[in-house]
Scaffold this motif. Sequence first.
Motif, PDB file in Angstrom:
ATOM      1  N   THR A  66      -1.966  31.571 -31.462  1.00 52.51           N
ATOM      2  CA  THR A  66      -2.286  31.849 -32.189  1.00 52.51           C
ATOM      3  C   THR A  66      -1.384  30.909 -33.424  1.00 52.51           C
ATOM      4  O   THR A  66      -0.298  31.030 -33.462  1.00 52.51           O
ATOM      5  CB  THR A  66      -2.139  33.425 -32.958  1.00 52.51           C
ATOM      6  OG1 THR A  66      -3.346  33.659 -31.965  1.00 52.51           O
ATOM      7  CG2 THR A  66      -3.394  33.089 -34.362  1.00 52.51           C
ATOM      8  N   GLY A  67      -2.506  30.231 -34.464  1.00 54.38           N
ATOM      9  CA  GLY A  67      -1.284  29.394 -35.358  1.00 54.38           C
ATOM     10  C   GLY A  67      -0.644  30.272 -37.278  1.00 54.38           C
ATOM     11  O   GLY A  67      -1.866  31.652 -36.749  1.00 54.38           O
ATOM     12  N   SER A  68      -0.183  30.185 -37.638  1.00 55.79           N
ATOM     13  CA  SER A  68      -0.156  30.521 -38.971  1.00 55.79           C
ATOM     14  C   SER A  68      -1.272  30.572 -40.021  1.00 55.79           C
ATOM     15  O   SER A  68      -2.301  30.012 -39.808  1.00 55.79           O
ATOM     16  CB  SER A  68       1.326  29.911 -39.781  1.00 55.79           C
ATOM     17  OG  SER A  68       0.846  29.262 -39.871  1.00 55.79           O
ATOM     18  N   THR A  69      -1.323  32.027 -40.571  1.00 60.68           N
ATOM     19  CA  THR A  69      -2.561  31.502 -41.808  1.00 60.68           C
ATOM     20  C   THR A  69      -2.414  31.215 -43.079  1.00 60.68           C
ATOM     21  O   THR A  69      -0.803  31.075 -43.155  1.00 60.68           O
ATOM     22  CB  THR A  69      -2.726  33.406 -42.617  1.00 60.68           C
ATOM     23  OG1 THR A  69      -2.943  33.888 -41.456  1.00 60.68           O
ATOM     24  CG2 THR A  69      -3.343  32.899 -43.216  1.00 60.68           C
ATOM     25  N   VAL A  70      -3.031  30.007 -43.054  1.00 63.65           N
ATOM     26  CA  VAL A  70      -2.980  28.738 -44.171  1.00 63.65           C
ATOM     27  C   VAL A  70      -4.086  28.822 -45.549  1.00 63.65           C
ATOM     28  O   VAL A  70      -4.425  29.600 -45.112  1.00 63.65           O
ATOM     29  CB  VAL A  70      -2.922  27.165 -43.640  1.00 63.65           C
ATOM     30  CG1 VAL A  70      -2.646  26.081 -44.876  1.00 63.65           C
ATOM     31  CG2 VAL A  70      -1.915  26.970 -42.517  1.00 63.65           C
ATOM     32  N   SER A  71      -3.374  29.070 -46.313  1.00 62.26           N
ATOM     33  CA  SER A  71      -4.685  29.547 -47.599  1.00 62.26           C
ATOM     34  C   SER A  71      -5.068  27.305 -48.544  1.00 62.26           C
ATOM     35  O   SER A  71      -4.437  26.493 -48.279  1.00 62.26           O
ATOM     36  CB  SER A  71      -3.519  29.999 -48.623  1.00 62.26           C
ATOM     37  OG  SER A  71      -4.557  29.732 -50.084  1.00 62.26           O
ATOM     38  N   ASN A  76      -8.293  31.737 -46.991  1.00 59.18           N
ATOM     39  CA  ASN A  76      -7.358  31.688 -46.181  1.00 59.18           C
ATOM     40  C   ASN A  76      -8.112  30.847 -44.572  1.00 59.18           C
ATOM     41  O   ASN A  76      -8.773  31.741 -44.069  1.00 59.18           O
ATOM     42  CB  ASN A  76      -6.195  33.274 -45.248  1.00 59.18           C
ATOM     43  CG  ASN A  76      -6.176  33.567 -46.471  1.00 59.18           C
ATOM     44  OD1 ASN A  76      -5.487  32.894 -47.435  1.00 59.18           O
ATOM     45  ND2 ASN A  76      -6.148  34.368 -47.277  1.00 59.18           N
ATOM     46  N   VAL A  77      -6.648  30.241 -43.890  1.00 53.56           N
ATOM     47  CA  VAL A  77      -7.632  29.671 -42.094  1.00 53.56           C
ATOM     48  C   VAL A  77      -6.522  30.214 -41.632  1.00 53.56           C
ATOM     49  O   VAL A  77      -5.554  29.843 -41.969  1.00 53.56           O
ATOM     50  CB  VAL A  77      -7.981  28.574 -42.350  1.00 53.56           C
ATOM     51  CG1 VAL A  77      -8.647  27.450 -40.771  1.00 53.56           C
ATOM     52  CG2 VAL A  77      -9.487  27.866 -43.131  1.00 53.56           C
ATOM     53  N   GLN A  78      -6.511  30.532 -40.230  1.00 59.53           N
ATOM     54  CA  GLN A  78      -5.766  30.550 -39.275  1.00 59.53           C
ATOM     55  C   GLN A  78      -6.659  30.196 -38.119  1.00 59.53           C
ATOM     56  O   GLN A  78      -8.067  30.492 -37.259  1.00 59.53           O
ATOM     57  CB  GLN A  78      -6.052  32.058 -38.996  1.00 59.53           C
ATOM     58  CG  GLN A  78      -4.312  32.389 -37.599  1.00 59.53           C
ATOM     59  CD  GLN A  78      -4.532  33.697 -38.143  1.00 59.53           C
ATOM     60  OE1 GLN A  78      -4.751  34.954 -37.717  1.00 59.53           O
ATOM     61  NE2 GLN A  78      -3.218  34.453 -37.492  1.00 59.53           N
ATOM     62  N   VAL A  79      -6.132  29.250 -37.158  1.00 57.90           N
ATOM     63  CA  VAL A  79      -6.434  28.766 -36.031  1.00 57.90           C
ATOM     64  C   VAL A  79      -5.610  29.430 -34.725  1.00 57.90           C
ATOM     65  O   VAL A  79      -5.197  29.935 -34.790  1.00 57.90           O
ATOM     66  CB  VAL A  79      -5.594  27.313 -35.998  1.00 57.90           C
ATOM     67  CG1 VAL A  79      -6.763  26.371 -34.923  1.00 57.90           C
ATOM     68  CG2 VAL A  79      -6.284  26.205 -36.954  1.00 57.90           C
ATOM     69  N   GLN A  80      -6.907  29.464 -33.766  1.00 54.30           N
ATOM     70  CA  GLN A  80      -6.241  30.193 -32.149  1.00 54.30           C
ATOM     71  C   GLN A  80      -7.506  29.508 -31.331  1.00 54.30           C
ATOM     72  O   GLN A  80      -8.275  28.727 -31.371  1.00 54.30           O
ATOM     73  CB  GLN A  80      -7.022  31.789 -32.186  1.00 54.30           C
ATOM     74  CG  GLN A  80      -7.077  32.044 -31.183  1.00 54.30           C
ATOM     75  CD  GLN A  80      -7.060  33.442 -31.114  1.00 54.30           C
ATOM     76  OE1 GLN A  80      -8.250  33.807 -31.353  1.00 54.30           O
ATOM     77  NE2 GLN A  80      -6.170  34.900 -30.123  1.00 54.30           N
TER      78      GLN A  80
END
Length: 83
Positions: A66-71, A76-80
């Motif tokens: 799981t990646g960090s959350t980016v605005s 907000n977007v988070q990649v898994q």
Amino acid sequence: MKKFVVGILTFAIVTAIIIDNYFLFIRGKLSSDAQRTSQSSTTTTSSSPNSTSKTSTRKYKDGTYTGSTVSTQWGNVQVQAVL
């Protein structure tokens, strides 16, 4: 004199467009092909999905990453990624 200056500017712009296209399309494609070749040579697995003897030199182990959350401008977007 005005036609000469326009001709020189046109030549300069066309040359800049050709050079830009070279770096954007041709050189970018060559470097991405080289990256694909190096990636495919480092990861080797058996062709049988049920085989127990797999030869693998993968960088990441199987699991969920799981990646960090980016605005962003859409929220907000988070990649898994699941391997």
